[in-house]
Design an enzyme around this catalytic site. Structure first.
Site, PDB file in Angstrom:
ATOM      1  N   ALA A  29       0.819  -1.224   0.000  1.00 47.80           N
ATOM      2  CA  ALA A  29       0.000   0.000   0.000  1.00 47.80           C
ATOM      3  C   ALA A  29       0.849   1.268   0.000  1.00 47.80           C
ATOM      4  O   ALA A  29       0.313   2.376  -0.032  1.00 47.80           O
ATOM      5  CB  ALA A  29      -0.922   0.007   1.220  1.00 47.80           C
ATOM      6  N   TYR A  80       8.098 -14.168 -12.799  1.00 44.57           N
ATOM      7  CA  TYR A  80       6.963 -13.268 -12.527  1.00 44.57           C
ATOM      8  C   TYR A  80       5.663 -13.853 -13.094  1.00 44.57           C
ATOM      9  O   TYR A  80       4.640 -13.919 -12.404  1.00 44.57           O
ATOM     10  CB  TYR A  80       7.262 -11.908 -13.152  1.00 44.57           C
ATOM     11  CG  TYR A  80       6.227 -10.837 -12.912  1.00 44.57           C
ATOM     12  CD1 TYR A  80       6.111 -10.212 -11.666  1.00 44.57           C
ATOM     13  CD2 TYR A  80       5.367 -10.428 -13.934  1.00 44.57           C
ATOM     14  CE1 TYR A  80       5.174  -9.220 -11.455  1.00 44.57           C
ATOM     15  CE2 TYR A  80       4.430  -9.433 -13.733  1.00 44.57           C
ATOM     16  CZ  TYR A  80       4.333  -8.827 -12.491  1.00 44.57           C
ATOM     17  OH  TYR A  80       3.399  -7.833 -12.285  1.00 44.57           O
TER      18      TYR A  80
HETATM   19  P1  NAP Z   1       5.317  -0.739  -7.073  1.00 49.38           P
HETATM   20  O1  NAP Z   1       5.016   0.666  -7.451  1.00 49.38           O
HETATM   21  O2  NAP Z   1       6.673  -1.284  -7.338  1.00 49.38           O
HETATM   22  O3  NAP Z   1       4.950  -0.931  -5.522  1.00 49.38           O
HETATM   23  C1  NAP Z   1       5.081  -2.187  -4.939  1.00 49.38           C
HETATM   24  C2  NAP Z   1       4.587  -2.164  -3.512  1.00 49.38           C
HETATM   25  O4  NAP Z   1       4.744  -3.495  -2.994  1.00 49.38           O
HETATM   26  C3  NAP Z   1       5.402  -1.242  -2.623  1.00 49.38           C
HETATM   27  O5  NAP Z   1       4.579  -0.599  -1.675  1.00 49.38           O
HETATM   28  C4  NAP Z   1       6.366  -2.205  -1.917  1.00 49.38           C
HETATM   29  O6  NAP Z   1       6.764  -1.809  -0.620  1.00 49.38           O
HETATM   30  C5  NAP Z   1       5.506  -3.448  -1.792  1.00 49.38           C
HETATM   31  N1  NAP Z   1       6.345  -4.645  -1.656  1.00 49.38           N
HETATM   32  C6  NAP Z   1       7.204  -5.189  -2.562  1.00 49.38           C
HETATM   33  N2  NAP Z   1       7.812  -6.250  -2.019  1.00 49.38           N
HETATM   34  C7  NAP Z   1       7.342  -6.375  -0.759  1.00 49.38           C
HETATM   35  C8  NAP Z   1       7.618  -7.265   0.309  1.00 49.38           C
HETATM   36  N3  NAP Z   1       8.483  -8.272   0.188  1.00 49.38           N
HETATM   37  N4  NAP Z   1       6.950  -7.082   1.473  1.00 49.38           N
HETATM   38  C9  NAP Z   1       6.073  -6.081   1.618  1.00 49.38           C
HETATM   39  N5  NAP Z   1       5.771  -5.206   0.659  1.00 49.38           N
HETATM   40  C10 NAP Z   1       6.400  -5.351  -0.518  1.00 49.38           C
HETATM   41  O7  NAP Z   1       4.309  -1.766  -7.790  1.00 49.38           O
HETATM   42  P2  NAP Z   1       2.946  -1.500  -8.585  1.00 49.38           P
HETATM   43  O8  NAP Z   1       3.286  -1.189  -9.991  1.00 49.38           O
HETATM   44  O9  NAP Z   1       2.070  -0.594  -7.804  1.00 49.38           O
HETATM   45  O10 NAP Z   1       2.357  -2.987  -8.581  1.00 49.38           O
HETATM   46  C11 NAP Z   1       1.446  -3.444  -7.600  1.00 49.38           C
HETATM   47  C12 NAP Z   1       0.990  -4.854  -7.969  1.00 49.38           C
HETATM   48  O11 NAP Z   1       0.412  -4.829  -9.281  1.00 49.38           O
HETATM   49  C13 NAP Z   1       2.134  -5.863  -8.044  1.00 49.38           C
HETATM   50  O12 NAP Z   1       1.720  -7.102  -7.556  1.00 49.38           O
HETATM   51  C14 NAP Z   1       2.433  -5.963  -9.526  1.00 49.38           C
HETATM   52  O13 NAP Z   1       2.983  -7.199  -9.880  1.00 49.38           O
HETATM   53  C15 NAP Z   1       1.040  -5.781 -10.103  1.00 49.38           C
HETATM   54  N6  NAP Z   1       1.070  -5.304 -11.482  1.00 49.38           N
HETATM   55  C16 NAP Z   1       1.594  -4.095 -11.809  1.00 49.38           C
HETATM   56  C17 NAP Z   1       1.613  -3.675 -13.137  1.00 49.38           C
HETATM   57  C18 NAP Z   1       2.146  -2.362 -13.560  1.00 49.38           C
HETATM   58  O14 NAP Z   1       2.183  -2.103 -14.785  1.00 49.38           O
HETATM   59  N7  NAP Z   1       2.561  -1.489 -12.673  1.00 49.38           N
HETATM   60  C19 NAP Z   1       1.096  -4.520 -14.132  1.00 49.38           C
HETATM   61  C20 NAP Z   1       0.579  -5.759 -13.756  1.00 49.38           C
HETATM   62  C21 NAP Z   1       0.555  -6.140 -12.433  1.00 49.38           C
HETATM   63  P3  NAP Z   1       7.749  -0.530  -0.389  1.00 49.38           P
HETATM   64  O15 NAP Z   1       6.951   0.684  -0.793  1.00 49.38           O
HETATM   65  O16 NAP Z   1       8.028  -0.568   1.060  1.00 49.38           O
HETATM   66  O17 NAP Z   1       8.944  -0.766  -1.266  1.00 49.38           O
END
Ligand code: NAP
Length: 246
Positions: free
Chosen positions: A13, A154
């Site tokens: 979050a 992934y």
């Molecule tokens: P992001 O901006 O990289 O943010 C990831 C979040 O997950 C951050 O708050 C991070 O914590 C937290 N996180 C990562 N590893 C963790 C761990 N081991 N323990 C606790 N928290 C952890 O990612 P996003 O783009 O918002 O993506 C969110 C979800 O959507 C993911 O599952 C991703 O695979 C999926 N998704 C994203 C996209 C895209 O285009 N962005 C597309 C398809 C799917 P910190 O803030 O503390 O680092």
């Protein structure tokens, strides 16, 4: 305020999609427990929700650490008595071709993206089952639907989340807990900010709507899935990708 008196827990979050989901659920009236790896990121989302009139709390934990998640879940249930809505959103990428992929990259991605969902559900679903109401939403990816060269770890973790979603939907249906997945395409967050211009152009060519999505595009769908109105929807994958996968 359709989610008044509901407790929601959102992993990841602190930034991007998870932050938008947490903010939306709070606007709908839920108390949101913001979880991320680093303290400053989940705290900042919770602070911003509290400052804008919602209610939120925060916890920093590594979601891939089973015993740490078990301890935190126990303490959250001790404090709130229940979690009504669980959004498994935390995720990472460690891209590379399989022949060069280290065992560490494989396991980090599987543990963070997939095993974490198992840990949270295992430790939070009992009170949902007892009260005969719950919402579990897993944020997967179009990579889990289509596969993607350079993302074997992934894509496997995200495909695993879909299998988990459908299995849990069947296991929990008699308890009126719905379990669904949302599969984002390319969304503008830190995860996609590193794309060079050439890759970005190539991606855009494959998106009929010719633009990347915003975190709010995902959060709106999660809002709906978590509402009373979606009580008859379970075991589904909602693709939100500008028409990329049809
Ligand atoms: P992001 O901006 O990289 O943010 C990831 C979040 O997950 C951050 O708050 C991070 O914590 C937290 N996180 C990562 N590893 C963790 C761990 N081991 N323990 C606790 N928290 C952890 O990612 P996003 O783009 O918002 O993506 C969110 C979800 O959507 C993911 O599952 C991703 O695979 C999926 N998704 C994203 C996209 C895209 O285009 N962005 C597309 C398809 C799917 P910190 O803030 O503390 O680092």
């Amino acid at each position: 305020m359709t989610l008044k008196n509901r407790i929601a827990l959102v992993t990841g979050a602190g930034r991007g999609i998870g932050m938008a989901i947490a903010e939306n659920l709070a606007k709908a009236g839920a108390h949101v427990i913001c979880v991320s790896r680093s303290e400053n990121s989940c705290k900042s989302t919770a602070d911003s929700i509290n400052e804008s009139g919602g209610t939120a709390s925060w916890h920093a934990v590594d979601v891939s650490d089973g015993p740490a998640v078990a301890d935190l879940a126990k303490s959250i249930l001790g404090e709130h008595g229940k979690v009504d809505i669980l959004v498994n959103n935390a995720g990472i990428t460690r891209d590379g071709l399989i022949l060069r992929m280290s065992s560490e990259s494989w396991h980090d991605v599987m543990n963070t993206n997939l095993s974490s969902c198992y840990y949270w559900v295992k430790h939070l679903a009992h009170p949902m089952a007892r009260q005969r109401w719950g919402r579990i939403v897993n944020i997967t990816s179009v990579s889990g639907l289509m596969g993607n060269a350079g993302q074997a770890n992934y894509a496997s973790s995200k495909a695993g989340m879909i299998g988990l979603t459908k299995s849990l939907a069947k296991e929990f249906a008699s308890r009126q807990i719905t379990v669904n997945a949302v599969a984002p395409g390319f969304i503008e967050t830190d995860m996609t900010s590193g794309l060079d211009e050439k890759t970005r152009d190539l991606i855009l060519k494959n998106i009929p709507l010719r633009k990347l999505g915003q975190p709010s595009d995902i959060a709106h769908v999660v809002d709906f899935i978590c509402s009373e109105k979606a009580g008859y929807i379970t075991g589904q994958v909602f693709t939100v990708d500008g028409g990329m996968v049809m």
